[in-house]
Design a protein around this motif. Sequence first.
Motif, short mmCIF file in Angstrom:
data_model
loop_
_atom_site.label_atom_id
_atom_site.label_comp_id
_atom_site.label_asym_id
_atom_site.label_seq_id
_atom_site.Cartn_x
_atom_site.Cartn_y
_atom_site.Cartn_z
N ALA A 64 0.74 -1.25 -0.05
CA ALA A 64 -0.02 -0.05 -0.04
C ALA A 64 0.81 1.32 0.00
O ALA A 64 0.47 2.30 -0.64
CB ALA A 64 -0.77 -0.18 1.19
N PHE A 65 1.89 1.25 0.77
CA PHE A 65 2.79 2.43 0.71
C PHE A 65 3.43 2.83 -0.56
O PHE A 65 3.47 3.77 -1.11
CB PHE A 65 3.87 2.15 1.72
N PHE A 66 3.79 1.84 -1.40
CA PHE A 66 4.38 1.93 -2.71
C PHE A 66 3.39 2.46 -3.70
O PHE A 66 3.74 2.97 -4.63
CB PHE A 66 5.34 0.73 -3.13
N GLN A 67 2.25 1.85 -3.33
CA GLN A 67 1.08 2.15 -4.39
C GLN A 67 0.48 3.72 -4.44
O GLN A 67 0.33 4.44 -5.05
CB GLN A 67 0.01 1.23 -4.40
N ASP A 68 0.27 4.06 -3.00
CA ASP A 68 -0.33 5.30 -2.76
C ASP A 68 0.11 5.49 -1.19
O ASP A 68 -0.34 5.07 -0.20
CB ASP A 68 -1.75 5.14 -2.68
N LYS A 69 1.09 6.36 -1.28
CA LYS A 69 1.80 6.95 0.01
C LYS A 69 0.74 7.84 0.96
O LYS A 69 0.85 8.11 2.14
CB LYS A 69 2.95 7.96 -0.19
N ASP A 70 -0.50 8.09 0.37
CA ASP A 70 -1.62 8.82 1.21
C ASP A 70 -2.56 7.87 1.88
O ASP A 70 -3.42 8.34 2.40
CB ASP A 70 -2.25 9.94 0.46
#
Length: 221
Positions: free
Chosen positions: A94-100
């Motif tokens: 999830a962090f690398f897909q969307d940091k928000d």
Amino acid sequence: MENMMAYINIGTSVMLSVILFIAGVAKISDLVYTEQIIRKFAFLPKEIAPLIKVSLPVVEITIAIALLFPFSAAYATLASATLFAMFVIVLTIAFFQDKDTPCGCFGASSQERITGLTIGRAGLLFSASILLHLSYLDPLSWVTIGSFLFALLGCCLILWTLLISSKTNAINTDTVARGHQFLSRRDAIKIIVAIIAGVLLQSTKSVSALACCRCEYQRHL
């Protein structure tokens, strides 16, 4: 020395139990918000969100309770390690897909976004669970102390993150109106009760058994 290692194991079990218990209760107390957070993980099928929103907190609470009982603690550490390993994987993707993407680790109690610190925290708790399991099989001092330190550091990071989140929420009047502030009086009572219950359930008999019979610990209770 072995008795001291056994008591350190108890402290590690209680810390992991409290973390999982608070996380599970926070999620299950606001299932609507929990499902919304799950749906924000883009790589997860939206169809399974209703299932995860209920099953995840139930699993967390079940493991938390199992960690407190001598006859199930050794098995619960494996379940805990598996759960935290899954968290590390999901949070990293999830962090690398969307940091928000919001973490949702503690339900609506925290508005934390996924960061490297979030992933590292889950990694620490995974390591603590693995070492705790190994210490139940063979209570070596370095394994026991290592699991305790990892769990303690994980707890400190969680408290630090959630205290910051609490200050942020205090600025957000909508969140305050909903009462989603971590470490409220009710949350504090839950933590205290969980710690007291853990200490009481881990009897002197279980400590002596763990110290004297190592991997045969389960048979002597």
